[in-house]
Enzyme design. Sequence first.
Site, short mmCIF file in Angstrom:
data_model
loop_
_atom_site.label_atom_id
_atom_site.label_comp_id
_atom_site.label_asym_id
_atom_site.label_seq_id
_atom_site.Cartn_x
_atom_site.Cartn_y
_atom_site.Cartn_z
CG ASP A 149 -1.88 -1.15 1.19
OD1 ASP A 149 -2.14 -1.53 -0.01
OD2 ASP A 149 -2.23 -1.42 2.36
CE LYS A 165 2.67 -2.55 -4.39
NZ LYS A 165 2.39 -2.17 -3.09
N GLY A 185 -4.39 -4.35 -3.89
CA GLY A 185 -5.53 -3.39 -4.25
C GLY A 185 -4.75 -2.13 -4.62
CG HIS A 186 -1.83 -2.29 -7.04
ND1 HIS A 186 -1.07 -2.74 -8.01
CD2 HIS A 186 -1.63 -2.65 -5.75
CE1 HIS A 186 -0.23 -3.77 -7.21
NE2 HIS A 186 -0.58 -3.42 -5.83
CD GLN A 215 0.99 -8.90 -2.19
OE1 GLN A 215 1.58 -9.63 -3.05
NE2 GLN A 215 -0.39 -8.52 -2.57
P1 GDP Z 1 -0.62 0.25 -3.49
O1 GDP Z 1 -1.39 -1.05 -3.08
O2 GDP Z 1 0.88 0.34 -3.29
O3 GDP Z 1 -1.08 0.45 -5.08
O4 GDP Z 1 -1.36 1.42 -2.67
P2 GDP Z 1 -3.08 1.61 -2.42
O5 GDP Z 1 -3.81 2.08 -3.52
O6 GDP Z 1 -3.39 0.16 -1.74
O7 GDP Z 1 -2.85 2.61 -1.47
C1 GDP Z 1 -2.23 4.02 -1.47
C2 GDP Z 1 -3.57 4.93 -1.03
O8 GDP Z 1 -2.60 6.10 -1.13
C3 GDP Z 1 -4.60 4.91 -2.10
O9 GDP Z 1 -5.79 5.37 -1.84
C4 GDP Z 1 -4.00 6.21 -3.23
O10 GDP Z 1 -5.13 6.77 -3.71
C5 GDP Z 1 -3.60 6.90 -2.18
N1 GDP Z 1 -2.43 7.87 -2.56
C6 GDP Z 1 -1.36 7.46 -3.41
N2 GDP Z 1 -0.35 8.34 -3.46
C7 GDP Z 1 -0.71 9.49 -2.86
C8 GDP Z 1 -0.30 10.86 -2.45
O11 GDP Z 1 0.62 11.14 -2.67
N3 GDP Z 1 -0.84 11.50 -1.33
C9 GDP Z 1 -2.25 11.07 -0.82
N4 GDP Z 1 -2.90 11.85 -0.15
N5 GDP Z 1 -2.74 9.99 -1.21
C10 GDP Z 1 -2.07 9.05 -2.02
P1 IMO Z 2 -0.62 -4.30 -2.26
O1 IMO Z 2 -0.34 -4.92 -3.35
C1 IMO Z 2 -1.07 -4.65 2.12
C2 IMO Z 2 -1.07 -8.60 3.82
C3 IMO Z 2 -2.32 -9.00 4.72
C4 IMO Z 2 -1.50 -9.95 5.57
C5 IMO Z 2 -0.62 -10.46 4.99
C6 IMO Z 2 -0.75 -12.00 4.25
O2 IMO Z 2 -2.10 -3.59 -2.30
O3 IMO Z 2 0.22 -3.47 -1.64
P2 IMO Z 2 -2.29 -12.66 2.40
O4 IMO Z 2 -3.90 -12.32 1.93
O5 IMO Z 2 -1.38 -12.13 1.23
O6 IMO Z 2 -2.00 -14.11 2.46
O7 IMO Z 2 -1.94 -11.90 3.66
O8 IMO Z 2 -0.16 -9.73 4.08
N1 IMO Z 2 -1.12 -7.93 2.41
C7 IMO Z 2 -1.06 -6.73 2.39
N2 IMO Z 2 -1.02 -5.61 2.94
N3 IMO Z 2 -1.04 -4.47 0.71
C8 IMO Z 2 -1.34 -5.49 0.06
O9 IMO Z 2 -1.14 -5.40 -1.32
C9 IMO Z 2 -1.05 -6.61 0.71
N4 IMO Z 2 -1.29 -7.90 0.30
C10 IMO Z 2 -1.29 -8.82 1.50
O10 IMO Z 2 -2.91 -7.71 5.10
O11 IMO Z 2 -1.09 -8.98 6.76
MG MG Z 3 -2.93 -1.67 -1.92
#
Ligand code: GDP
Ligand code: IMO
Ligand code: MG
Length: 412
Positions: A19, A22, A46-47, A206
């Site tokens: 999270d 990416k 979840g991206h 991840q």
């Molecule tokens: P990922 O799994 O690495 O793709 O990240 P996620 O999408 O799960 O979580 C990142 C969250 O931060 C999402 O809700 C994005 O929309 C948000 N986000 C990404 N970059 C920024 C930033 O620079 N500032 C803010 N406020 N939100 C951001």
């Molecule tokens: P992205 O790609 C954040 C965490 C879960 C748990 C551990 C194992 O969005 O960054 P799993 O279901 O993979 O066996 O769970 O890994 N986890 C993540 N945490 N971002 C993710 O993906 C994750 N994918 C798995 O919360 O702690």
């Molecule tokens: Mg994510």
Amino acid sequence: MAKQTCPSNIAVIGMEWGDEGKGKIIDFLAEKADVIARFNGGNNAGHTIEVGDKKIVVHLIPSGVMHNNKLNIVGNGLVIDPKVLLDEIKNLEKNKIKINPENLVISENAHIILPKHIEEDRQIGGKIGTTGRGIGPAYTDKAARIGLRICDFVNEAIFKKRFGSEEFYQKYKEYAESLKDYVNDTTLMVNYAIAKNKKILFEGAQGTLLDIDYGTYPFVTSSSATAGGVCTGLGISPRKIQSVLGVCKAYKTRVGNGPFPTEITSAVGEKIQKSGKEFGATTGRPRRIGWFDALIGKYAVMINGIDSIALTKLDVFTAIDKLKICVAYKHKGNIIEKFTPNIHILQNCQPLYEELDGWWDDITKVRTYDKLPNNAKKYLKRIEELLGVPISIVSVGPKREQTIIARNEFLF
Ligand code: GDP
Ligand code: IMO
Ligand code: MG
């Protein structure tokens, strides 16, 4: 290692517990890319991508889909829940994003997540705090050599032989029919794209500390989320990766269980959680919040060979008086300066902090590095010094345009 010429491919890797943003960074870079190829994980990821007033979250499909005329590849390193993938395609189409075998290709060697994997994960995943999506059990079957691959799944004769129950067979046959045209030899396709000098983004899911080998085991996921996973998850030589971009947040977050030395338990943690909207993109769970940890940063640089960093969420730090950066741990009276993923040590580590002054200006509309407040620049410089690599991108909001290019020699 500094590079003089722009790379033609970039591996985008999470530096922490996932999270890091990416999805946003890949969507931003995808504008100049030809191919976006995901190499690991499943719908535990979840991206999030925000463009204009559209916000989408992709779980299996690469984060290049918001651009037209790009090839999105789902590599052999993934585990795929066919229903989730089909729902994702439908959802994108609802958002007027056309998906077809021209812009989405799925590896014939990726493994399938079956309902029994999800059931098993829900029974045994609680201690780790998994996403409950069947990820671990599907990879377990892969390693035990009893898994079902996409190529088995779309081959009616093989599939029927392996799955006796008529009801189950009928349902999954429908899924296989709908996915069949997307399936191909992605290893050949990626290597062909490399040979043609196409611009490629290798998309990690991840992050480093959730990697099965290098993460905080057993509080990890079941795939290779580090740069090594690019090679095994897509079928390319390590010598072909030209640049590694580490994505990290200005602070740290973690969903699920496991040690987190810089976790903030005071009100400032809640403030960051609220303003950073730190709730999981997949499960909606609140993310735990911590200060920047330079030991983790250096570890991620070492494991992945990171050339430069995309630092996200700097905007969330606006209006926080004092910012802390962890520079060492105290463990049973000793000072530790190198990160260890060993949870038995990590859970008894106390962080030692440096304190920097914050800033009060809203930076979400800043588009050039020079215009950032001085204290924000000082914070970024200190991170560069501690990690020993430059920051190439600074993200100041979730939207595509809320992005500052600090140095472009590491980017397309
Ligand atoms: P990922 O799994 O690495 O793709 O990240 P996620 O999408 O799960 O979580 C990142 C969250 O931060 C999402 O809700 C994005 O929309 C948000 N986000 C990404 N970059 C920024 C930033 O620079 N500032 C803010 N406020 N939100 C951001
Ligand atoms: P992205 O790609 C954040 C965490 C879960 C748990 C551990 C194992 O969005 O960054 P799993 O279901 O993979 O066996 O769970 O890994 N986890 C993540 N945490 N971002 C993710 O993906 C994750 N994918 C798995 O919360 O702690
Ligand atoms: Mg994510």
